[in-house]
Design an enzyme around this catalytic site. Structure first.
Site, PDB file in Angstrom:
ATOM      1  N   LEU A 143      41.205  40.622  39.022  1.00 32.07           N
ATOM      2  CA  LEU A 143      40.609  41.505  40.019  1.00 32.07           C
ATOM      3  C   LEU A 143      41.677  41.832  41.049  1.00 32.07           C
ATOM      4  O   LEU A 143      42.495  40.973  41.393  1.00 32.07           O
ATOM      5  CB  LEU A 143      39.414  40.819  40.711  1.00 32.07           C
ATOM      6  CG  LEU A 143      38.202  40.467  39.838  1.00 32.07           C
ATOM      7  CD1 LEU A 143      37.161  39.742  40.680  1.00 32.07           C
ATOM      8  CD2 LEU A 143      37.609  41.703  39.192  1.00 32.07           C
ATOM      9  N   ASP A 144      41.671  43.060  41.540  1.00 33.49           N
ATOM     10  CA  ASP A 144      42.599  43.422  42.608  1.00 33.49           C
ATOM     11  C   ASP A 144      42.403  42.483  43.794  1.00 33.49           C
ATOM     12  O   ASP A 144      41.312  41.924  43.995  1.00 33.49           O
ATOM     13  CB  ASP A 144      42.360  44.857  43.064  1.00 33.49           C
ATOM     14  CG  ASP A 144      42.720  45.874  42.007  1.00 33.49           C
ATOM     15  OD1 ASP A 144      43.489  45.531  41.088  1.00 33.49           O
ATOM     16  OD2 ASP A 144      42.234  47.019  42.092  1.00 33.49           O
ATOM     17  N   LYS A 145      43.432  42.327  44.586  1.00 28.25           N
ATOM     18  CA  LYS A 145      43.379  41.445  45.750  1.00 28.25           C
ATOM     19  C   LYS A 145      42.163  41.740  46.625  1.00 28.25           C
ATOM     20  O   LYS A 145      41.455  40.830  47.073  1.00 28.25           O
ATOM     21  CB  LYS A 145      44.665  41.597  46.567  1.00 28.25           C
ATOM     22  CG  LYS A 145      44.681  40.798  47.864  1.00 28.25           C
ATOM     23  CD  LYS A 145      45.941  41.089  48.662  1.00 28.25           C
ATOM     24  CE  LYS A 145      45.878  40.430  50.033  1.00 28.25           C
ATOM     25  NZ  LYS A 145      47.059  40.786  50.872  1.00 28.25           N
ATOM     26  N   GLY A 146      41.873  42.996  46.863  1.00 26.70           N
ATOM     27  CA  GLY A 146      40.771  43.350  47.750  1.00 26.70           C
ATOM     28  C   GLY A 146      39.401  43.283  47.117  1.00 26.70           C
ATOM     29  O   GLY A 146      38.386  43.323  47.812  1.00 26.70           O
ATOM     30  N   THR A 147      39.346  43.180  45.785  1.00 24.56           N
ATOM     31  CA  THR A 147      38.062  43.167  45.083  1.00 24.56           C
ATOM     32  C   THR A 147      37.466  41.772  45.088  1.00 24.56           C
ATOM     33  O   THR A 147      38.153  40.789  44.798  1.00 24.56           O
ATOM     34  CB  THR A 147      38.243  43.647  43.638  1.00 24.56           C
ATOM     35  OG1 THR A 147      38.816  44.957  43.643  1.00 24.56           O
ATOM     36  CG2 THR A 147      36.913  43.691  42.902  1.00 24.56           C
TER      37      THR A 147
END
Length: 311
Positions: A143-147
């Protein structure tokens, strides 16, 4: 969840059936139990790699009905280059083969440049020092860092390989929730637009005819105040796929600094959450289902939206 005791390296055991009698260990493991050639090449050199009735055997050994075949699934060593760091960690499920976590927004999935000590990998390695010393960090997806939301990590190469083979099939499904700027038109549909790396950018992706195939299905759940809550599922797994596709149709995610507009007064990250995950267990074959509630920052944004069925 796991038993806190440490029973040693993870092993897979199998009693040779009448139909398998006379076949080689290689055939039984490769075609009967689904171990790949890569896994077999790794374990056959270990003293306890492949055992038949408790004795080490070569893969060309023929087995008899009723014999107990046992193979080591755990890595030869649990040593890792990932430093163990005690970080907050929300475990959703854990056994000897996999762990499912509800990743917090802002936490990178994997260690990497600038994030060697604050990733999910660091947190899990620290957790396993006590909970499962034979576990090694084998990510299946990211998952992306912000997700925020659900992510599964394998503890040994066999589980990782089995789960990676499930990706983008009916056996492994992920459902995301996102809050976007504007509202998609139509309310539900499919975005089928290839994605590639944007010119002169290491991070940014773009839709282009010469990109890799990317397919996203979406459904609007609620809308209002110039925004919409959207449910999304993926047929492919391109980098930033949801973020790129939503921007492509004119509805970038709220707070997406890369594909839309940074809105820190509303949310400090792109408003994207991995809400539901289903998979087939890599060893038992059991179908598992998990869910994670929408986090507070996204819940606050969606509270003022009107459900689509009420419009």
């Amino acid at each position: 969840m796991m038993n806190p005791t440490n029973p040693g390296p993870r092993r897979l055991t199998h009693t040779v059936t009448a139909r398998q009698a006379g076949k080689t260990v290689f055939v039984i493991l490769r075609h009967g139990l689904g171990l790949s050639g890569t896994v077999l090449r790794r374990i056959k050199w270990l003293e306890d790699g492949i055992l038949l009735d408790g004795q080490r055997v070569h893969t060309n050994q023929r087995a008899a009905e009723g014999q107990l075949l046992s193979v080591r699934l755990s890595d030869p060593s649990a040593e890792t280059d990932i430093p163990p760091i005690d970080l907050p960690l929300e475990l959703v499920y854990e056994d000897r083969d996999i762990v499912v976590v509800n990743k917090a927004p802002g936490m990178p999935s994997h260690p990497g440049p600038g994030h060697w000590s604050d990733s999910l990998g660091n947190a899990l390695v620290s957790h396993w020092q006590q909970a499962d010393p034979w576990a090694v960090f084998h990510p299946v997806h990211r998952l992306d860092k912000g997700t925020s939301g659900l992510m599964v990590v394998a503890k040994h190469p066999f589980a990782q390989e089995q789960l990676k083979n499930q990706l983008h099939t009916p056996d492994f499904r992920r459902v995301y929730l996102a809050i976007c700027e504007g509202a998609p038109d139509p309310d539900a549909g499919t975005i089928d637009a290839p994605i590639r790396r944007a010119d002169s950018s290491v991070l940014r992706r773009t839709c282009a005819d010469d990109g890799m195939r990317a397919v996203t299905h979406y459904r609007t759940l609620s809308r209002g105040a110039g925004r919409a809550l959207v449910e999304l599922t993926l047929d492919t797994g391109r980098t930033h796929q949801i973020r790129v596709h939503m921007a492509h149709i004119g509805c970038p995610l709220v707070g997406d600094f890369l594909y839309g507009t940074e809105r820190r007064e509303l949310i400090a990250r792109p408003a994207l959450h991995s809400a539901r995950l289903s998979l087939r267990h890599p060893v038992t074959g059991e179908k598992l289902y998990f869910s994670a509630p929408i986090p507070g920052d996204m819940a606050a944004l969606s509270a003022e939206l009107t459900p689509e069925s009420s419009l």
